[in-house]
Design a protein around this motif. Structure first.
Motif, PDB file in Angstrom:
ATOM      1  N   MET A  69       8.345 -11.785  -2.622  1.00 12.11           N
ATOM      2  CA  MET A  69       8.030 -10.565  -3.394  1.00 12.11           C
ATOM      3  C   MET A  69       6.683 -10.719  -4.082  1.00 12.11           C
ATOM      4  SD  MET A  69      11.761  -9.572  -4.967  1.00 12.11           S
ATOM      5  CE  MET A  69      13.139  -9.294  -3.816  1.00 12.11           C
ATOM      6  N   HIS A  70       6.450 -11.899  -4.621  1.00 16.28           N
ATOM      7  CA  HIS A  70       5.139 -12.140  -5.244  1.00 16.28           C
ATOM      8  C   HIS A  70       4.030 -12.026  -4.229  1.00 16.28           C
ATOM      9  CE1 HIS A  70       5.840 -13.016  -9.391  1.00 16.28           C
ATOM     10  NE2 HIS A  70       7.020 -13.443  -9.007  1.00 16.28           N
ATOM     11  N   GLU A  71       4.251 -12.628  -3.077  1.00  8.23           N
ATOM     12  CA  GLU A  71       3.211 -12.578  -2.040  1.00  8.23           C
ATOM     13  C   GLU A  71       2.926 -11.139  -1.625  1.00  8.23           C
ATOM     14  OE1 GLU A  71       4.021 -15.250   1.260  1.00  8.23           O
ATOM     15  OE2 GLU A  71       4.653 -16.790  -0.174  1.00  8.23           O
ATOM     16  N   ALA A  72       3.962 -10.315  -1.634  1.00 12.12           N
ATOM     17  CA  ALA A  72       3.795  -8.918  -1.188  1.00 12.12           C
ATOM     18  C   ALA A  72       3.351  -7.996  -2.321  1.00 12.12           C
ATOM     19  CB  ALA A  72       5.109  -8.407  -0.602  1.00 12.12           C
ATOM     20  N   VAL A 132       5.831   3.363  -5.179  1.00  5.25           N
ATOM     21  CA  VAL A 132       6.013   3.314  -3.727  1.00  5.25           C
ATOM     22  C   VAL A 132       7.121   2.298  -3.495  1.00  5.25           C
ATOM     23  CG1 VAL A 132       5.008   2.779  -1.491  1.00  5.25           C
ATOM     24  CG2 VAL A 132       3.604   3.893  -3.246  1.00  5.25           C
ATOM     25  N   LEU A 133       8.294   2.803  -3.152  1.00  6.60           N
ATOM     26  CA  LEU A 133       9.454   1.926  -2.973  1.00  6.60           C
ATOM     27  C   LEU A 133       9.993   2.119  -1.561  1.00  6.60           C
ATOM     28  CD1 LEU A 133      11.026   2.748  -6.455  1.00  6.60           C
ATOM     29  CD2 LEU A 133       9.955   0.590  -5.823  1.00  6.60           C
ATOM     30  N   TYR A 134      10.643   1.089  -1.072  1.00  9.53           N
ATOM     31  CA  TYR A 134      11.070   1.109   0.332  1.00  9.53           C
ATOM     32  C   TYR A 134      12.565   0.981   0.481  1.00  9.53           C
ATOM     33  CZ  TYR A 134       6.244  -0.492   0.428  1.00  9.53           C
ATOM     34  OH  TYR A 134       4.904  -0.611   0.203  1.00  9.53           O
ATOM     35  N   PHE A 135      13.038   1.450   1.620  1.00  3.93           N
ATOM     36  CA  PHE A 135      14.269   0.927   2.157  1.00  3.93           C
ATOM     37  C   PHE A 135      13.834   0.112   3.363  1.00  3.93           C
ATOM     38  CE2 PHE A 135      17.806   0.394   4.822  1.00  3.93           C
ATOM     39  CZ  PHE A 135      18.822   0.128   3.939  1.00  3.93           C
ATOM     40  N   GLN A 136      13.921  -1.167   3.359  1.00  4.29           N
ATOM     41  CA  GLN A 136      14.513  -2.058   2.409  1.00  4.29           C
ATOM     42  C   GLN A 136      13.695  -3.329   2.343  1.00  4.29           C
ATOM     43  OE1 GLN A 136      18.336  -3.500   3.860  1.00  4.29           O
ATOM     44  NE2 GLN A 136      17.637  -3.425   5.943  1.00  4.29           N
ATOM     45  N   GLN A 157      -0.844  -4.827   1.163  1.00  4.02           N
ATOM     46  CA  GLN A 157      -2.029  -3.995   0.927  1.00  4.02           C
ATOM     47  C   GLN A 157      -1.692  -2.840  -0.042  1.00  4.02           C
ATOM     48  OE1 GLN A 157      -3.301  -1.736   4.351  1.00  4.02           O
ATOM     49  NE2 GLN A 157      -5.447  -1.705   3.682  1.00  4.02           N
ATOM     50  N   VAL A 158      -0.522  -2.234   0.142  1.00  2.00           N
ATOM     51  CA  VAL A 158      -0.114  -1.157  -0.769  1.00  2.00           C
ATOM     52  C   VAL A 158       0.090  -1.714  -2.183  1.00  2.00           C
ATOM     53  CG1 VAL A 158       1.742   0.478  -1.322  1.00  2.00           C
ATOM     54  CG2 VAL A 158       0.852   0.345   1.010  1.00  2.00           C
ATOM     55  N   GLY A 159       0.727  -2.882  -2.264  1.00  2.00           N
ATOM     56  CA  GLY A 159       0.948  -3.495  -3.587  1.00  2.00           C
ATOM     57  C   GLY A 159      -0.368  -3.736  -4.309  1.00  2.00           C
ATOM     58  N   LYS A 160      -1.338  -4.239  -3.586  1.00  2.00           N
ATOM     59  CA  LYS A 160      -2.648  -4.487  -4.209  1.00  2.00           C
ATOM     60  C   LYS A 160      -3.306  -3.171  -4.606  1.00  2.00           C
ATOM     61  CE  LYS A 160      -3.732  -8.839  -1.896  1.00  2.00           C
ATOM     62  NZ  LYS A 160      -4.438  -9.438  -0.756  1.00  2.00           N
ATOM     63  N   ALA A 161      -3.188  -2.177  -3.744  1.00  2.00           N
ATOM     64  CA  ALA A 161      -3.800  -0.875  -4.054  1.00  2.00           C
ATOM     65  C   ALA A 161      -3.203  -0.296  -5.336  1.00  2.00           C
ATOM     66  CB  ALA A 161      -3.590   0.088  -2.886  1.00  2.00           C
ATOM     67  N   LEU A 162      -1.877  -0.417  -5.483  1.00  2.00           N
ATOM     68  CA  LEU A 162      -1.238   0.125  -6.696  1.00  2.00           C
ATOM     69  C   LEU A 162      -1.734  -0.619  -7.934  1.00  2.00           C
ATOM     70  CD1 LEU A 162       2.431   0.703  -5.459  1.00  2.00           C
ATOM     71  CD2 LEU A 162       0.617   2.384  -5.714  1.00  2.00           C
ATOM     72  N   GLU A 163      -1.924  -1.923  -7.812  1.00  2.00           N
ATOM     73  CA  GLU A 163      -2.450  -2.686  -8.958  1.00  2.00           C
ATOM     74  C   GLU A 163      -3.866  -2.220  -9.300  1.00  2.00           C
ATOM     75  OE1 GLU A 163      -1.924  -6.738  -7.661  1.00  2.00           O
ATOM     76  OE2 GLU A 163       0.263  -6.580  -7.824  1.00  2.00           O
ATOM     77  N   THR A 164      -4.644  -1.973  -8.266  1.00  2.00           N
ATOM     78  CA  THR A 164      -6.019  -1.521  -8.496  1.00  2.00           C
ATOM     79  C   THR A 164      -6.048  -0.138  -9.155  1.00  2.00           C
ATOM     80  OG1 THR A 164      -6.622  -2.706  -6.495  1.00  2.00           O
ATOM     81  CG2 THR A 164      -8.223  -1.124  -7.314  1.00  2.00           C
ATOM     82  N   LEU A 165      -5.094   0.706  -8.747  1.00  2.00           N
ATOM     83  CA  LEU A 165      -5.104   2.084  -9.263  1.00  2.00           C
ATOM     84  C   LEU A 165      -4.380   2.219 -10.604  1.00  2.00           C
ATOM     85  CD1 LEU A 165      -4.450   3.993  -5.904  1.00  2.00           C
ATOM     86  CD2 LEU A 165      -6.639   3.665  -7.091  1.00  2.00           C
ATOM     87  N   LEU A 191     -10.427   2.006  -4.327  1.00  2.00           N
ATOM     88  CA  LEU A 191      -9.685   0.970  -3.600  1.00  2.00           C
ATOM     89  C   LEU A 191     -10.574  -0.209  -3.231  1.00  2.00           C
ATOM     90  CD1 LEU A 191      -7.580   3.221  -1.189  1.00  2.00           C
ATOM     91  CD2 LEU A 191      -6.776   2.042  -3.240  1.00  2.00           C
ATOM     92  N   THR A 192     -11.812   0.078  -2.898  1.00  2.00           N
ATOM     93  CA  THR A 192     -12.691  -1.000  -2.418  1.00  2.00           C
ATOM     94  C   THR A 192     -13.840  -1.293  -3.371  1.00  2.00           C
ATOM     95  OG1 THR A 192     -14.094   0.605  -1.291  1.00  2.00           O
ATOM     96  CG2 THR A 192     -12.286  -0.347   0.001  1.00  2.00           C
ATOM     97  N   GLY A 193     -14.106  -0.380  -4.300  1.00  2.00           N
ATOM     98  CA  GLY A 193     -15.258  -0.528  -5.193  1.00  2.00           C
ATOM     99  C   GLY A 193     -16.570  -0.120  -4.539  1.00  2.00           C
ATOM    100  N   GLU A 194     -16.490   0.340  -3.291  1.00  2.00           N
ATOM    101  CA  GLU A 194     -17.729   0.686  -2.586  1.00  2.00           C
ATOM    102  C   GLU A 194     -18.211   2.102  -2.911  1.00  2.00           C
ATOM    103  OE1 GLU A 194     -16.971  -0.053   1.556  1.00  2.00           O
ATOM    104  OE2 GLU A 194     -16.682  -2.201   1.125  1.00  2.00           O
ATOM    105  N   ALA A 195     -19.537   2.258  -2.851  1.00  2.00           N
ATOM    106  CA  ALA A 195     -20.123   3.583  -3.067  1.00  2.00           C
ATOM    107  C   ALA A 195     -19.883   4.440  -1.828  1.00  2.00           C
ATOM    108  CB  ALA A 195     -21.611   3.453  -3.335  1.00  2.00           C
ATOM    109  N   VAL A 196     -19.590   5.711  -2.040  1.00  2.00           N
ATOM    110  CA  VAL A 196     -19.346   6.641  -0.925  1.00  2.00           C
ATOM    111  C   VAL A 196     -20.170   7.897  -1.172  1.00  2.00           C
ATOM    112  CG1 VAL A 196     -17.605   8.024   0.268  1.00  2.00           C
ATOM    113  CG2 VAL A 196     -16.970   5.783  -0.661  1.00  2.00           C
ATOM    114  N   SER A 197     -21.032   8.229  -0.210  1.00  2.00           N
ATOM    115  CA  SER A 197     -21.790   9.475  -0.334  1.00  2.00           C
ATOM    116  C   SER A 197     -22.383   9.819   1.021  1.00  2.00           C
ATOM    117  CB  SER A 197     -22.917   9.323  -1.367  1.00  2.00           C
ATOM    118  OG  SER A 197     -23.838   8.374  -0.898  1.00  2.00           O
TER     119      SER A 197
END
Ligand code: GAL
Ligand code: ZN
Length: 671
Positions: free
Chosen positions: A35-38, A343-347, A379-387, A650-656
């Motif tokens: 769970m920690h790893e994910a 964002v929760l899953y089964f299962q 990746q989703v777990g990290k994204a949620l932490e970032t957001l 999500l990435t910190g990158e500039a977008v334009s």
């Protein structure tokens, strides 16, 4: 906003069934490491644990759950604790058959399956209360436990003698006299008048099959029954700790119960989302699920939780396709964009046997943390932490457009025998209207005809197929337009009252002078029939399935029918009323037609849009907390050009400027 003050964070994790692994402490230990790893921070447990918690009547076994919760807590994983009423132990079914549900052919279920208890049974309700109380006494103050998950995906009705008695009681309360009931149900038809309350049975199956008003009431009654069951559970657990909030997991396109009504009985709405991605048109699928999310947000007019979704595939659809690369992050963040706090899953881990042995899970039978699915989840777990910092306390901007979606109306439409018979497509029709605004990046709320609905905060109110129109709601719509609101109503609106009885004196009831139009005949088309809406500037859009012939009472014509004996007659109209205006769309126009209508309305009303740039087809922008979730459902890479300068959170990158946007890509853009 947080529902979980003990842990105010985006929740990431999902259904976890440690009770299936109790003889494998090594696996339970490994779970916490994985769970920690994910980047999982929360699991839902105990959903189907009754037989483990009370293996014999009155014999409670909590030690295993103590150790599971302590293990999780030590590992920093929070717990959503379920009440196990969604399935019951064999001993109970054997000893108390009344807990088992009876179907509409009056057959009582045997032990097995789930979600099949009688909703009335005093024995079942007592057993549930006893166990809920014990669970609450033991865990409601545990620091790991952040939320109650009441039962599971509540659904259906029961036809047992106890439920029939309740049904009659509910009807007596509602109607007072049999005369009132007979009048509301139009029972003189086919000699169906009741002369004694004891004659009234529940409809369906072997019984009544022609009294629409009764069917609608049966659905209202079933909602009420489920709500009382649910609130009894809520009271049981909150008697111990009133601060620990409760949710119940809802479902998509769910017809059995009125969700606006049911949601009143819970603190937080959560739901289980299982879109069939990559089965043809992902844009259509995304539009449908965006609407589901917005409905969930609307039921309580607050953020919601995504309680279940699959990390890869389900195993109960005819074809169980894997999510293609990118889709897991994209669809998870879609939920966030529409107001989810999780964002929760089964299962979490695949079980070794039984029906869900092959249902997608974060951890497969091989127990590995280096699979494609595991990486997607991480990746989703990290994204949620970032957001978390920018978005957790940042809701969506208040919507200025609102669609009326009413459950009694849905039932009434489905029971009505007219037009396209049993295929009137209420949900899908509403979704077409929604989709036009979603594509424009306009935020939309859903409301129903309840008295508490406040329309004054909206610039645009849309009533697709509002067949059942309550007198009070007709008055509300009228006042809304009079004071300056813009209403768009379609064919098949304002036809019956809340009993399902036709309004006399013309449709749409109470609004003919507001719309400047009166509805006359409703035509139904065969699939091969040709019809079209021709706008005043000659743009032409196909019409399918349903066409109504309006009679003009002062409205202005914006478009006419192209074909047949009503060719040249108005199909799209506009009428000024008071300080506002009312549009009437008399037929089921294709998506492109609705897109054109809503593009013009969004412009005219200056409805706020997530982005005003022109985006490629299937690239969608959705606003939350000032950030723009840019989502690519088009099934291919796209070139996007934006006028503004942004950072992808999500990435910190500039977008334009102009850039390539990957297939199934998602960005969260902040200025
Ligand atoms: C849900 C249910 C879960 C699990 C899941 C599988 O409907 O609540 O318990 O069965 O489906 O997709
Ligand atoms: Zn029953």
């Amino acid at each position: 906003m947080t529902f979980t003050p003990r842990f105010p964070a985006f929740l990431h994790g999902g259904d976890y069934n440690p009770d299936q692994w109790i003889d494998r402490p090594d696996i339970l230990d490994r779970d916490v490491e994985l769970m920690h790893e994910a980047h999982v921070n929360c699991v839902s447990i105990g959903i189907f644990s009754w037989a483990m918690l009370e293996p014999e009547e009155g014999v409670y076994r909590f030690e295993w759950l103590d150790s599971v919760i302590d293990r999780l807590w030590k590992g920093g994983i929070r717990v959503i604790l379920a009440t196990p009423s969604g399935a019951r132990p064999a001993w109970m079914a054997q000893k108390y058959p009344e807990v088992l549900r009876v179907n509409d052919h009056y057959q009582r279920a045997h032990f097995g399956g789930r979600h099949n208890h009688c909703l009335t049974s005093p024995v079942y309700r007592r057993k549930v209360r006893e166990l809920d109380t014990r669970l609450a006494q033991r865990y409601a103050n545990h620091p790991a436990v952040i939320l109650w998950h009441l039962s599971n995906e509540m659904s259906g009705s029961c036809w047992c003698p106890l439920c029939q008695e309740q049904w009659r009681g509910w009807l007596k309360e509602k109607y007072g006299t049999l005369d009132n009931l007979n009048a509301a149900w139009w029972t003189t038809f086919w000699s169906h008048r009741y002369t004694d309350w004891s004659q009234v049975e529940a409809p369906g199956g072997l019984g009544e099959s022609s009294t629409n008003g009764m069917f609608i009431d049966w659905r209202r009654f079933s909602t009420w029954q489920c709500k009382t069951f649910m609130t009894a559970e809520k009271e049981a657990v909150q008697a111990v700790n009133p601060d620990l909030k409760v949710t119940a997991n809802l479902m998509e396109r769910f017809w059995d119960y009125d969700y606006f009504d049911l949601a009143e009985g819970m603190d937080v709405v959560s739901w289980d989302s299982y879109p069939m991605w990559h089965s043809g048109d992902d844009v259509a699928r995304a539009a449908e699920f965006a609407m589901n999310h917005d409905m969930m947000r609307s039921f309580k007019d607050q953020p919601f939780l995504l309680m279940e979704s699959t990390p890869s595939q389900v195993n109960w659809k005819p074809i169980n396709k894997l999510k293609r690369p990118g889709m897991h992050l994209l669809s998870s963040l879609q939920a966030l964009a529409h107001g989810s706090q999780s964002v929760l899953y089964f299962q979490w881990r695949k079980g070794r046997g039984a029906a869900e042995q092959f249902h997608g899970a974060v951890v497969d039978h091989d127990g590995r943390g280096d699979t494609r699915v595991f990486r997607d989840v991480t990746q989703v777990g990290k994204a949620l932490e970032t957001l978390q910092a920018p978005l957790y306390n940042a809701p969506k901007q208040p919507a200025q457009a609102c669609i009326i979606y009413d459950w009694s109306n849905w039932w009434a439409i489905d029971y009505a025998q007219t037009g396209q018979a049993k295929n009137m497509q209420y949900f899908d029709t509403v979704n077409m209207h929604y989709r036009s605004l979603w594509q424009l990046g306009v935020n939309v709320d859903f409301r129903d005809e309840r008295d508490c609905t406040d329309l004054s905060r909206y610039q645009l109110v849309i009533c697709p197929m509002l067949f059942m129109l309550k007198e009070s709601f007709a008055q509300k719509l009228r006042a809304y337009v009079e004071k300056g609101g813009t209403l768009l109503m379609t064919y098949f609106s304002g036809v019956v009252d809340e009993s399902g009885l036709a309004w006399l004196g013309g449709a749409p009831h109470g609004l003919i002078d507001v719309l400047g139009v009166r509805a006359t005949e409703l035509d139904a088309l065969f699939p091969e029939d040709q019809q079209a809406l021709v706008m005043n500037d000659d743009r032409r859009y196909a019409i399918r399935e349903l066409c109504e012939i309006p009679e003009m009472h002062g409205a202005e014509t914006l478009g006419v029918y192209a074909e047949d004996f009503y060719g040249g007659m108005p199909c799209l109209t506009k009428h000024a009323f008071g300080k506002g205006q009312a549009y009437y769309l008399a037929a089921k126009a294709e998506q492109a037609g609705l897109d054109a209508i809503y593009a013009a309305l969004a412009d005219a009303l200056a409805l706020p849009r997530a982005l005003t740039d022109t985006l490629p087809e299937g690239v969608i922008a959705t606003e939350r907390g000032g950030a723009i979730f840019l989502q690519n459902y088009s099934g291919k890479a796209q070139q996007v050009t934006l006028a503004g300068r942004y950072t992808d959170l999500l990435t910190g990158e500039a977008v334009s400027g102009t850039f390539d946007f990957a297939v199934n890509g998602v960005m969260v853009l902040a200025q």
